[in-house]
Write a protein that holds these residues in place. Sequence first.
Motif, mmCIF file in Angstrom:
data_model
loop_
_atom_site.group_PDB
_atom_site.id
_atom_site.type_symbol
_atom_site.label_atom_id
_atom_site.label_comp_id
_atom_site.label_asym_id
_atom_site.label_seq_id
_atom_site.Cartn_x
_atom_site.Cartn_y
_atom_site.Cartn_z
ATOM 1 N N GLU A 154 1.636 1.026 6.074
ATOM 2 C CA GLU A 154 2.706 0.467 5.242
ATOM 3 C C GLU A 154 3.420 1.617 4.536
ATOM 4 O OE1 GLU A 154 3.401 -2.788 4.957
ATOM 5 O OE2 GLU A 154 1.852 -3.199 6.450
ATOM 6 N N GLY A 214 2.553 4.275 2.204
ATOM 7 C CA GLY A 214 2.047 3.407 1.140
ATOM 8 C C GLY A 214 0.529 3.538 1.061
ATOM 9 N N GLU A 249 0.569 -1.323 -3.057
ATOM 10 C CA GLU A 249 0.474 -2.510 -3.914
ATOM 11 C C GLU A 249 -0.391 -2.207 -5.148
ATOM 12 O OE1 GLU A 249 1.824 -5.613 -2.988
ATOM 13 O OE2 GLU A 249 2.799 -4.390 -1.449
#
Length: 507
Positions: free
Chosen positions: A19, A35, A218
Amino acid sequence: MVELTGKHLIAGEWVDGAEGFQSAPAHGPARRFAGGAVDHVEAACTAAEDAFAVFGSSTRAERAALLDAIAAEIEARGDAITEIGTQETGLPEARLQGERGRTVGQLRMFARHIEKGDYLDRRHDAAQPERQPLPKPDLKMVQRPTGPVAVFGASNFPLAFSVAGGDTASALAAGCPVVARGHPAHPGTGEIVAQAIHAAVEKTGMPGGVFSLIQGGEHAVGQALVRHPLIRAVGFTGSLAGGRALYDLCAQRPDPIPFFGELGSVNPMFLLPAALEARGGDIAGGWAGSLTQGAGQFCTNPGICVMMEGSAGDAFVEAATATLEPVGAQTMLTDGIANAFRAGRDRVAATSGVRQVLTSTCDRRNATPYLFATSGRQWLADETLGEEVFGPLGLIVRVTDAKEMIAVARSLRGQLTCTVHMDEADTELAGRLIPVLERKAGRLIANGFPTGVEVSDAMVHGGPYPATTNFGHTSVGTLAIRRWLRPVCFQNMPEPLLPGDLRADAD
Ligand code: NAP
């Protein structure tokens, strides 16, 4: 020539992630960055624990050499850091250059600090084998590193409170490997600084697991990091909401760990009557400058100004307004911070009993100054007025008398700083106010402004909650190293088994 990889640095390897995310610079090109994922957290923490076996027992001279090498490698990449830093944050070049100087200065300060060895607080109670009724054992105490620590970089100091900022510098000085979670507002700046740390780790022969940088991802990634069983403590600078969420996770672990969060502060400033009368105009000019410096994006921004009602106060309000009015729009660090600033402004504007003194218009990623005024009575009735608005917004609180001023001081939540402007004729009132403020803040300032935090031995950048989550500590200055240490007592321990710092030949 410095090139960005867009990858994480995990224990000496540049690692991609499935990601990715696009950076959102204030100007210049957006770039793709890997990510973070929970797998990266696992790999970085395991490598940090492996590295601790060596790094935790390294000599102070070896760690000082690492810190000096990181400083030199950052300097060698100075222009590249400034270029991408200004793009990502919108901060001016001169600010980035100054912050770089502060960052390398901090690294070198911790190098010299550990060389001296005072921070170890070594104590020795000699044995008394003949003591009655019980013999006394030989006791030697020293401060030892806690193990791998997590560091969350701040949005508003992309260098000095970020990847190689004060938290990382003090943790490495203590002997703790660092797993850093880069702030997604400046991933390119963070990567170049990580490249500098990587080069220094290789040059000084330290294990790669001494430092890892996990980019973006996240919230689950940051949450996995603070929950990871190998992480022994956390350093954080950011919002009250984010910091409190991570603090709670640390407390809920089966083995709770300390969370050193530097969160929110409105840094109240008290103007005592004689000072207000004699030099209110000058103080107003200084306040307006401190309030708008760096678009007000400082944790030490003096958002609240408390003074008596009366003509001297009226003149102060006029002078502050005249200084703030011409200040134009400044770019904020992120769209989110700009939106939060306007939401805070709207909340204050809609509060009953609050008068708008200076209004302006700003949109997108811009901020212009705002000035509001209220009464001491209203302040005491509505605790939301004491919540931080991150940006160039000032609230003047007009009190009726000294008693109400002291009541306002008593009502304050924990602060990083409190400031008092006073002249000789104010001494009696100041003498009543200072003991109240001492219980509220980590730093008390007389006749000055709180922005500008000296990096030194005596500095305290801390304070009671919600300024921080741990009032016994500071995140700036040499005392910051204590967050990553714990005292260990060695009883009757044979000399060869003592840590190097406790042996007879230790310096
Ligand atoms: P932030 O939102 O608290 O974020 C700081 C770091 O924590 C970021 O890496 C963020 O990740 C992470 N984080 C936040 N909430 C989390 C959660 N629940 N779980 C896991 N990770 C979490 O602070 P910020 O981005 O620097 O700025 C936002 C606001 O913070 C500002 O508007 C301002 O009000 C305040 N602020 C205060 C200070 C101060 O010193 N007082 C300094 C800076 C900012 P993401 O970026 O992915 O969310």
